[in-house]
Motif scaffolding. Structure first.
Motif, short mmCIF file in Angstrom:
data_model
loop_
_atom_site.label_atom_id
_atom_site.label_comp_id
_atom_site.label_asym_id
_atom_site.label_seq_id
_atom_site.Cartn_x
_atom_site.Cartn_y
_atom_site.Cartn_z
N THR A 50 -3.83 19.24 -4.23
CA THR A 50 -2.85 18.09 -4.82
C THR A 50 -3.85 17.06 -4.93
OG1 THR A 50 -1.27 19.25 -3.39
CG2 THR A 50 -1.11 16.85 -4.21
N LEU A 51 -3.58 16.45 -6.03
CA LEU A 51 -4.08 15.10 -6.56
C LEU A 51 -3.17 13.84 -5.93
CD1 LEU A 51 -6.50 13.42 -7.99
CD2 LEU A 51 -4.92 13.47 -10.00
N PHE A 52 -4.02 13.29 -4.89
CA PHE A 52 -3.15 12.08 -4.14
C PHE A 52 -3.58 10.79 -4.97
CE2 PHE A 52 -3.19 15.28 -1.09
CZ PHE A 52 -1.80 15.30 -0.56
N THR A 53 -2.68 9.88 -5.14
CA THR A 53 -2.85 8.48 -5.75
C THR A 53 -2.54 7.49 -4.69
OG1 THR A 53 -2.22 9.53 -7.95
CG2 THR A 53 -2.50 6.98 -7.81
N PHE A 54 -3.68 6.74 -4.44
CA PHE A 54 -3.54 5.54 -3.44
C PHE A 54 -3.49 4.21 -4.33
CE2 PHE A 54 -5.34 8.98 -0.91
CZ PHE A 54 -4.75 8.89 -0.03
N GLY B 109 0.77 -1.26 -0.14
CA GLY B 109 0.03 0.02 0.06
C GLY B 109 0.77 1.38 0.09
N SER B 110 0.40 2.22 -0.77
CA SER B 110 1.01 3.54 -0.94
C SER B 110 0.42 4.53 -1.32
CB SER B 110 2.29 3.24 -1.99
OG SER B 110 1.91 3.20 -3.13
N VAL B 111 1.15 5.95 -1.10
CA VAL B 111 0.15 7.12 -1.48
C VAL B 111 1.23 7.91 -2.17
CG1 VAL B 111 0.49 8.14 0.85
CG2 VAL B 111 -1.24 9.02 -0.82
N THR B 112 0.90 8.67 -3.14
CA THR B 112 1.79 9.47 -3.97
C THR B 112 0.91 10.92 -4.43
OG1 THR B 112 3.00 7.57 -5.04
CG2 THR B 112 3.09 9.77 -5.84
N PRO B 113 1.53 12.17 -4.11
CA PRO B 113 2.70 12.21 -3.26
C PRO B 113 2.38 11.95 -1.82
CG PRO B 113 1.71 14.34 -3.79
CD PRO B 113 0.85 13.43 -4.55
N THR B 114 3.37 12.24 -0.88
CA THR B 114 3.23 11.88 0.72
C THR B 114 2.62 13.35 1.15
OG1 THR B 114 5.65 12.31 0.69
CG2 THR B 114 4.59 9.99 0.60
#
Length: 292
Positions: free
Chosen positions: A270-274, A259-264
């Motif tokens: 900001t558009l976050f991608t999980f 599991g990760s999120v970008t950016p941190t």
């Protein structure tokens, strides 16, 4: 030589007179009174002297140490030069009297001695015993012997299991174990340790208080971490802490990893991608994947 002794209230009521005779203590009671063994074994040893009509020799116990499951065999040899059978023979263990049985009921020759026995298990602790015999209206007792020493045996954990043996994130797993204590002690706690996390367990039958033949404890767990699972059980009876061996399971068919999120970091624009990796060992697609 005769020795006078302080009489208890029960002995005084029986008009008993305690007389040291050889290695025995004789208590003479009125023949008109129905009486039971008083149970006053000598607190000091007596040297053997000739001329005693009935006497007890070779007092023994089969083992001086053991556990709560050890059968202890107590024995003594009764001899009577007049070949008179005893009215009864008792052993006193920690002050409690128990009738003894003749080893060979067909042996009626008391001139050369007959063996009397009593077999029992004992609770943990230090014990003492003495032998008493009634001949006619006279009661004889040996000195006290300090034995055996019964050690406390640790409880056991058996039948460690998890059911079902495979599942996924929505499966409820039941962990169970049998707790057994041969002394009948109730556990202070029973725990399941699953992937390093502690869970308190519940007795399956709250009314079952017989811990000697085993009681089942269980716990239901739904959420398990991804990857390899392991578990073990731990308990204490207040004296011993017992831990079972570590077992593997259950087999998790589906897992979420990486599991990760970008950016941190960012701001409200900001558009976050999980992202997460879903794996199912049987290639079954997920019904849904959610991020919380």
């Amino acid at each position: 030589m005769r020795k006078s002794r302080q009489l208890s209230a029960k002995q005084m009521a029986c008009l008993a007179v305690i007389v040291a005779t050889g290695i025995l203590v004789a208590v003479t009671c009125p023949s008109t009174r129905n009486w039971e063994p008083i149970g006053v074994p000598s607190m000091e040893p007596f040297s053997s002297s000739p001329g005693d009509t009935p006497y007890l020799t070779f007092p023994s116990v089969s083992s001086t140490t053991g556990t709560a499951t050890t059968p202890f065999s107590f024995s003594v040899v009764y001899t009577n030069v007049d070949n008179t059978a005893p009215v009864y023979m008792y052993i006193y263990i920690d002050g409690q009297g128990y009738p003894m049985s003749q080893q060979d009921p067909a042996d009626l020759q008391y001139l050369d001695g007959c063996v009397f026995m009593y077999i029992t298990t004992l609770r943990p602790g230090c014990h003492w015993y003495s032998f008493s015999v009634c001949v006619g209206t006279t009661f004889f007792s040996t000195p006290i012997y300090y034995a055996p020493l019964v050690q406390d045996e640790p409880p056991t954990l058996t039948y460690c299991a998890v059911s079902p043996t495979a599942g996924d994130a929505g499966t409820t797993f039941t962990y169970s174990v049998m707790y057994t204590d041969l002394e009948g002690a109730e556990p202070v706690y029973v725990q399941a340790w699953i992937n390093g996390q502690e869970y308190s367990m519940t007795k399956q039958d709250p009314l079952d208080m017989n811990f000697r033949d085993g009681c089942i404890y269980y716990v239901h767990v739904m959420t398990l971490s991804n990857g390899s699972c392991s578990y073990y059980f731990k308990m204490s009876d207040g004296y011993h802490v017992v831990t079972s061996e570590t077992s593997r399971g259950p087999n998790l068919l589906a897992s979420l990893t990486s599991g990760s999120v970008t950016p941190t970091s960012g701001n409200y624009t900001t558009l976050f991608t999980f992202e997460v990796t879903y794996v199912h060992k049987l290639d079954v697609p997920p019904m849904y994947v959610q991020v919380w």
